[in-house]
Scaffold this motif. Structure first.
Motif, mmCIF file in Angstrom:
data_model
loop_
_atom_site.group_PDB
_atom_site.id
_atom_site.type_symbol
_atom_site.label_atom_id
_atom_site.label_comp_id
_atom_site.label_asym_id
_atom_site.label_seq_id
_atom_site.Cartn_x
_atom_site.Cartn_y
_atom_site.Cartn_z
ATOM 1 N N GLY A 439 30.413 45.994 44.441
ATOM 2 C CA GLY A 439 30.593 46.216 43.009
ATOM 3 C C GLY A 439 31.491 47.400 42.715
ATOM 4 O O GLY A 439 32.335 47.354 41.805
ATOM 5 N N SER A 485 31.294 44.304 36.767
ATOM 6 C CA SER A 485 31.074 45.056 38.013
ATOM 7 C C SER A 485 30.358 46.370 37.729
ATOM 8 O O SER A 485 29.511 46.809 38.518
ATOM 9 N N SER A 488 26.756 45.559 37.257
ATOM 10 C CA SER A 488 26.090 45.253 38.528
ATOM 11 C C SER A 488 25.801 46.525 39.313
ATOM 12 O O SER A 488 24.719 46.675 39.896
ATOM 13 N N ALA A 516 21.899 42.050 38.196
ATOM 14 C CA ALA A 516 22.900 42.600 39.114
ATOM 15 C C ALA A 516 23.670 41.496 39.827
ATOM 16 O O ALA A 516 24.903 41.562 39.944
ATOM 17 N N SER A 519 25.944 39.607 37.334
ATOM 18 C CA SER A 519 27.081 40.459 36.969
ATOM 19 C C SER A 519 28.088 40.551 38.112
ATOM 20 O O SER A 519 29.308 40.515 37.883
ATOM 21 N N LEU A 520 27.596 40.682 39.332
ATOM 22 C CA LEU A 520 28.495 40.756 40.480
ATOM 23 C C LEU A 520 29.286 39.468 40.648
ATOM 24 O O LEU A 520 30.486 39.485 40.943
#
Length: 588
Positions: A439, A485, A488, A516, A519-520
């Motif tokens: 990230g 990112s 995350s 997380a 989002s990543l």
């Protein structure tokens, strides 16, 4: 026995193995006693060897004819363990040669070996369905040397339990209908047929988890309809499904097997309760229920409890049915018993060890049930779900009650799950640490890309390609990559700095991990889009077709990430936000 004869009889042995009657016919012409010669250390005759191959049918045919011409008793020659050639046919499923033997000597089907097994029982033991059905036709229900019928007492119970062990519920249903007294008999292992059936989850619907499309096909296959016209319609629809769906035949056979199994259970319970004996019902149904709760076969438990409701109080290792469902983490049984009993008396029931239901829920799940959930963190979450569910139904004073070790339910839970807690913490930290690095790299790249616009800037600092739609795609994708990112990284840091208390695994930590991971994934996907847009902008004049292959290549890492992480994400979402495993329909 002179074991040197094994060497001298080697040509006969090889001929029997290779279906080569012509190679040894002259030997039998000159020495008829060789027809039942012991060719091996286990006293196997040429007929044993040839039938055991299940391929030397010509040799067997000629051999049987020759034996009948000389001395028909030699058809009954036994090996060292008392097995006749028919026993061997039953072991290997050689129905063709079994028919030849029985046609010449019907009584051979009644013979038992040193273990007391007929060929019929060996066919069941070794799972030879075709041979089993044939031997059922030719084996007679008559009194044997031990004074009982092959279809009665221990011998008959053996036959049923061996059949069930092989998974042949249709054969077992036939036996139970023909010989109903076998239901209450125990086999040589001291088990009833219903108890053995309770160890076979794969023959019940609950033991065969299906994919979504398989479940649809399964439900669409109609069976067992009462009216004749409906039966014809059901047959027609079933045939259509079998033809259209690739797995239709398997689904049809599976559903047919399940219906036969449930019919078998109902018939067995009806026979038991029809005996009018509490002790008999308590023993037969109780042992079956206590076994079924460990394997999670709630269908069998449902029929038993409906047949004899008092069986819920059958005690096994100090646990009643409701407590056993908690101990062995069988949520379907837990739900079923709660619904069927129509009261909450079980929640206030102690066991002899002084544990109330909440103490039992606080103990670590048996390993096989624990492993049904992947990952220590989700396993810890599932254990907390069980504890909290049971906590809803116990009396308030039970929440802080002490067992014989002077421990509260929460203290039991903490002590039993301390290793699992550490494993869950380690898994969360390892996953978060490695993902944080990825990230952070995306954050760096996305931030830098925002100030190095493809195509350069004019004298006022504005991008030259500002009005280009592909440039707009680059800007939006880069912004999404940066925001996603960053999110995350923050979520992974929140996981790393968590206190890792027991309660955190119930909701907080899984929620952070879900955010997380999503989002990543978005940041990686957006980064690949931004990169593809940049290449398309820079090379659009020299290589106009570059956009398609670049986009295709960029989708590869994104797809790989999704394939590798999606199962974990789905399990996290389903376990945290999906429907509860506790689906009790009755109101409080």
């Amino acid at each position: 026995m002179d074991y040197d004869d094994e060497i001298r009889n080697l040509p006969i042995y090889k001929a029997a193995m290779n279906n080569d009657w012509d190679a040894v016919v002259h030997i039998f012409d000159m020495q008829p006693d060789k027809l039942d010669a012991k060719l091996t250390y286990w006293w196997e005759t040429p007929l044993h060897i040839a039938i055991g191959t299940n391929s030397s049918h010509g040799f067997v045919n000629r051999m049987i004819e020759r034996i009948v011409e000389t001395d028909g008793e030699k058809l009954r020659a036994k090996s060292l363990w008392g097995n006749t050639a028919l026993h061997y046919a039953a072991k290997v499923g050689n129905t063709k040669d079994a028919k030849l033997l029985v046609a010449k000597d019907p009584g051979i089907a009644q013979m038992v070996n040193r273990d007391g097994h007929t060929a019929l029982k060996l066919a069941a033991k070794y799972g030879r369905l075709e041979t089993l059905w044939y031997l059922l036709e030719v084996t007679k229900d008559e009194i044997g040397e031990d004074g009982t019928s092959l279809f009665a007492a221990v011998s008959g119970a053996d036959l049923v339990t061996l059949t069930l062990t092989a998974g042949f519920c249709d054969v077992a249903l036939y036996l139970v209908r023909t010989y109903p007294d076998l239901v209450t008999q125990k086999d040589r292992e001291g088990q009833t047929a219903l108890q053995v059936l309770a160890t076979k989850p794969h023959v019940f619907p609950s033991g065969n988890p299906l994919q979504f499309y398989q479940h649809l096909i399964y439900r669409c296959i109609p069976m067992n309809l009462e009216k004749t016209s409906n039966r014809q319609l059901a047959s027609f629809v079933s045939k259509c499904i079998v033809l259209i769906a690739p797995c239709g035949k398997d689904m049809y056979n599976m559903k047919l097997s399940h219906i036969q199994t449930l019919t078998l259970v109902e018939r067995m319970c009806s026979i038991v309760i029809g005996k009018g004996s509490h002790d008999l019902a308590w023993n037969v149904l109780g042992t079956a229920v206590s076994t079924a709760v460990k394997t999670g076969i709630y269908e069998l438990i449902k029929v038993c409890v409906e047949t004899y409701p008092d069986i819920v109080w059958y005690e096994d290792d100090g646990l009643y049915l409701f407590l056993s469902a908690i101990r062995y983490r069988q949520e379907k049984v837990f739900n079923l018993v709660y619904e069927m009993t129509r009261h909450k008396v079980f929640a206030a029931t102690d066991n002899p060890n002084g544990d109330n239901p909440l103490h039992i829920a606080g103990r670590l799940s048996p390993l096989p049930r624990l492993k049904t959930v992947s990952g220590a963190a989700l396993q810890m979450q599932r254990e907390l779900q069980w504890f909290k569910e049971v906590e809803k139904h116990v009396e308030p004073l039970y929440k802080d009650a002490l067992n014989k070790d002077r421990k509260t339910p929460r203290a039991v839970f903490t002590e039993e799950h301390k290793d699992l807690l550490q494993e869950g913490e380690a898994w969360m930290k390892d996953t978060s640490s490695s993902s944080t690095v990825v990230g952070a790299l995306v954050v760096t790249m996305a931030f830098a890309a925002a100030f190095t616009a493809p195509g350069g800037n004019n004298s006022y600092g504005l991008p030259l390609l500002l009005k280009n739609k592909t440039f707009l795609l680059f800007i939006v994708s880069d912004a999404i990559a940066l925001f996603a990112s960053t999110t995350s990284v923050l979520m992974f840091l929140a996981i790393l700095t968590s206190r890792y208390a027991e309660e955190d695994f119930f909701y907080a930590l899984p929620k952070r991990m879900m955010i997380a991971l999503v989002s990543l994934f978005l940041s990686l996907a957006a980064t690949m889009i931004a990169f593809s847009a940049t290449l398309a902008l820079l090379l659009r004049d020299e290589i106009p077709w570059i956009a398609a292959p670049v986009t295709l290549c960029a989708s590869v890492p994104v797809t790989l990430f999704a394939m590798l992480q999606f199962p974990l994400l789905v399990e996290l979402v389903y376990s945290t936000y999906g429907p509860s495993i506790f689906k009790k329909k009755m109101s409080a």
